[in-house]
Design an enzyme around this catalytic site. Structure first.
Site, PDB file in Angstrom:
ATOM      1  N   ASP A   1      -2.823  -4.708   0.283  1.00 30.40           N
ATOM      2  CA  ASP A   1      -2.525  -6.070   0.745  1.00 30.40           C
ATOM      3  C   ASP A   1      -3.124  -6.397   2.107  1.00 30.40           C
ATOM      4  O   ASP A   1      -3.460  -7.554   2.374  1.00 30.40           O
ATOM      5  CB  ASP A   1      -1.022  -6.370   0.712  1.00 30.40           C
ATOM      6  CG  ASP A   1      -0.167  -5.376   1.488  1.00 30.40           C
ATOM      7  OD1 ASP A   1      -0.714  -4.463   2.149  1.00 30.40           O
ATOM      8  OD2 ASP A   1       1.069  -5.511   1.434  1.00 30.40           O
TER       9      ASP A   1
ATOM     10  N   MET B   1       0.832  -1.214   0.000  1.00 30.29           N
ATOM     11  CA  MET B   1       0.000   0.000   0.000  1.00 30.29           C
ATOM     12  C   MET B   1       0.867   1.266   0.000  1.00 30.29           C
ATOM     13  O   MET B   1       2.078   1.194   0.215  1.00 30.29           O
ATOM     14  CB  MET B   1      -0.902   0.000   1.236  1.00 30.29           C
ATOM     15  CG  MET B   1      -1.814  -1.212   1.290  1.00 30.29           C
ATOM     16  SD  MET B   1      -2.808  -1.281   2.780  1.00 30.29           S
ATOM     17  CE  MET B   1      -3.879   0.134   2.563  1.00 30.29           C
ATOM     18  N   HIS B   2       0.227   2.395  -0.201  1.00 30.01           N
ATOM     19  CA  HIS B   2       0.799   3.734   0.023  1.00 30.01           C
ATOM     20  C   HIS B   2       1.882   4.189  -0.951  1.00 30.01           C
ATOM     21  O   HIS B   2       2.272   5.352  -0.935  1.00 30.01           O
ATOM     22  CB  HIS B   2       1.400   3.878   1.441  1.00 30.01           C
ATOM     23  CG  HIS B   2       0.579   3.308   2.541  1.00 30.01           C
ATOM     24  ND1 HIS B   2      -0.604   3.884   2.961  1.00 30.01           N
ATOM     25  CD2 HIS B   2       0.765   2.215   3.330  1.00 30.01           C
ATOM     26  CE1 HIS B   2      -1.091   3.162   3.968  1.00 30.01           C
ATOM     27  NE2 HIS B   2      -0.292   2.146   4.202  1.00 30.01           N
TER      28      HIS B   2
END
Ligand code: XUL
Length: 476
Positions: free
Chosen positions: A224, A75-76
């Protein structure tokens, strides 16, 4: 026979799973890639590596007819493309710590209370928005050419389908989503001078985002952690998902949107339409063990190191490890936090260091569990996934430190499996996410806390908690 494919674009590699419509794993393939750290605290990858690895992994699978594909991923991470869809610079990842100044600036420009109300979260260094401000300040020529912003798995989607789209769960980690209302936040975008046109289309996780060249539907998928939670059957409030991946996570599905008043845990959309979750994320969980293995047992099997750890009593004769090797997010939102071994003696050997790493990570997970309890999560059981959950010693340690029985599921690949289930909903193989979970996810084994260890870890945890404040500011 038709099958579902789940893809997880992780930090160390891509994992591809082929799953039958009743949930059996028919085939799996993994392809790794590197991570570069051009400066201390920086963490970058080349999006082209994700795409190459995805193609290789898919190519290695003997796939019958594919009914649907689901995507999940780290992520991110910030991927920036120009107007010709060229990647402008390496992706800046979830565990990158360069944006402390930009996080302070965001909390100042939006106002901390307003930011928490709109996004459910504080500005944390790994999140996406502060990275855009960092590029604006440090790489203005790159910033001036940005036309599209994407998350890692969404770049793979773009290459796979030509579509620019994301899902609510992954979008929650950008700090640009109005998490309670499930839409991009015009207010945050305006406060940060970011054009809404840069952002992809928003979908719920099981919705179809596009098709491959072969006309296979690709589900929006999920970050995830949300995909991983589905993969272990955490689609509704009940068991918590406990992840021992590179990062370490305790994740709870929530009955409604709910944020911690101080933003100490993340409040995000879940991969279930209209659902939310909260989670605590530590940056180095199995990543800490990987570090120790690299420095103390290079080229050796992890099993050997863990067998040496097992020879030590719980508590390791007073040795405590702080797992803040990449700074920390939960519970200490502190990019400057650093790891430590405290309480070393002549008797401690490599196995002692390893056991202490396993225990320190377990205490870090306990911190997240305590913060979830503070917003009303009453966990009675955990479901485990991630590479570290292959170690039964580590699971006994974590169960004892958390005081929670931990269940293993028949399929261990949480995120890739959850992605396949989302692909199945998109393909029409399941009516919805809950049905996919009910049909496919099976628990196979429960690891109970060990009563004597629980006692040792109660005092070990107190010592662990005292060390971060005692060492803060001494990092050098
Ligand atoms: C979640 C997070 C990590 C990455 C790891 O917030 O940052 O779990 O998603 O892949």
């Amino acid at each position: 026979m038709t099958a579902l494919v789940g893809l997880d674009v992780g930090t160390t590699g891509v994992k591809a799973l082929v799953v039958s419509p009743d949930g059996k794993v028919l085939a799996r393939a993994e392809r790794g890639y590197g991570l570069s750290s051009p400066r201390p605290g920086w963490s970058e990858q080349d999006p082209e590596d994700w795409w190459r690895a995805t193609q290789d992994a898919l190519g290695a699978l003997d796939v019958p007819e594919i009914a649907g594909i689901g995507l999940s991923g780290q992520m991110h991470g910030l991927v920036v493309l120009d107007a010709e869809d060229r990647v402008l610079r390496p992706a800046i990842l979830w565990n990158d710590q360069r944006t402390a100044a930009e996080c302070a600036e965001i909390e100042d420009r939006v106002g901390l209370e307003r930011l928490l109300a709109l996004t459910g979260n504080r500005a944390l260094t790994g999140f996406t928005a502060p990275k855009l401000l960092w590029i604006a300040r440090h790489e203005p020529e790159v910033y001036g050419r940005i036309a599209h912003v994407m998350l890692p798995k969404d770049y793979v989607r773009f290459r796979l389908t030509g579509e620019r789209a994301t899902d609510m769960a992954d979008a929650s980690g950008t700090l640009l989503l109005d998490v309670p209302h499930r839409r991009w936040s015009e207010e945050v975008l305006a406060a940060l001078d970011l054009p809404a046109e840069w952002l992809p289309r928003l979908l719920e996780s099981p919705e179809v985002s596009g098709q491959t060249q072969d006309e296979v539907p690709v589900a929006a998928g999920a970050g995830d952690q949300a995909a991983g939670a589905l993969g272990v059957g955490v689609d509704r409030p009940g068991p918590v998902s406990v992840v021992l991946g590179t990062s370490g996570v305790v994740f709870a599905a929530l009955p409604r949107f709910q944020a911690d008043e101080q933003g100490r845990v993340h409040a995000f959309c879940h991969a279930v339409p209209g659902g939310w979750h909260a989670m605590g994320v530590m940056l180095s969980a199995a990543g800490s063990l990987r570090w120790l293995a690299d420095v103390a047992a290079p080229g050796e099997d992890y099993g050997a190191l863990i067998a040496e750890a097992e020879r030590w009593e719980p508590g390791v004769e007073g040795l405590t490890f702080l797992p803040y090797l990449s700074g920390e997010r939960t519970p200490h939102a502190d990019p400057n936090a650093r790891g430590a071994f405290v309480g070393l003696s002549q008797r401690h050997d490599r196995g002692a260091l390893a056991r202490s790493v396993l225990e320190g990570v377990a205490f870090g997970l306990r911190d997240s569990l305590e913060l979830l309890a503070a917003i009303g999560v009453r966990a009675e059981v955990g479901r485990v996934s991630g590479g570290g959950s292959r170690s039964s010693l580590w699971l006994r340690i974590v169960a004892s430190a958390l005081g929670l029985p931990l269940q293993k599921t028949a399929v261990e690949e949480g995120a890739a499996y959850g992605a396949a289930l989302l692909g199945g909903v998109a393909a029409g193989s399941f009516a919805d996410v809950h049905e996919a979970v009910a049909v496919c996810v099976k628990t196979v084994d429960t690891i109970e806390p060990e009563p004597e260890w629980v006692e040792v870890y109660a005092s070990g945890y107190e010592r662990f908690r005292a060390l971060y404040p005692a060492l803060r500011g001494l990092e050098g």
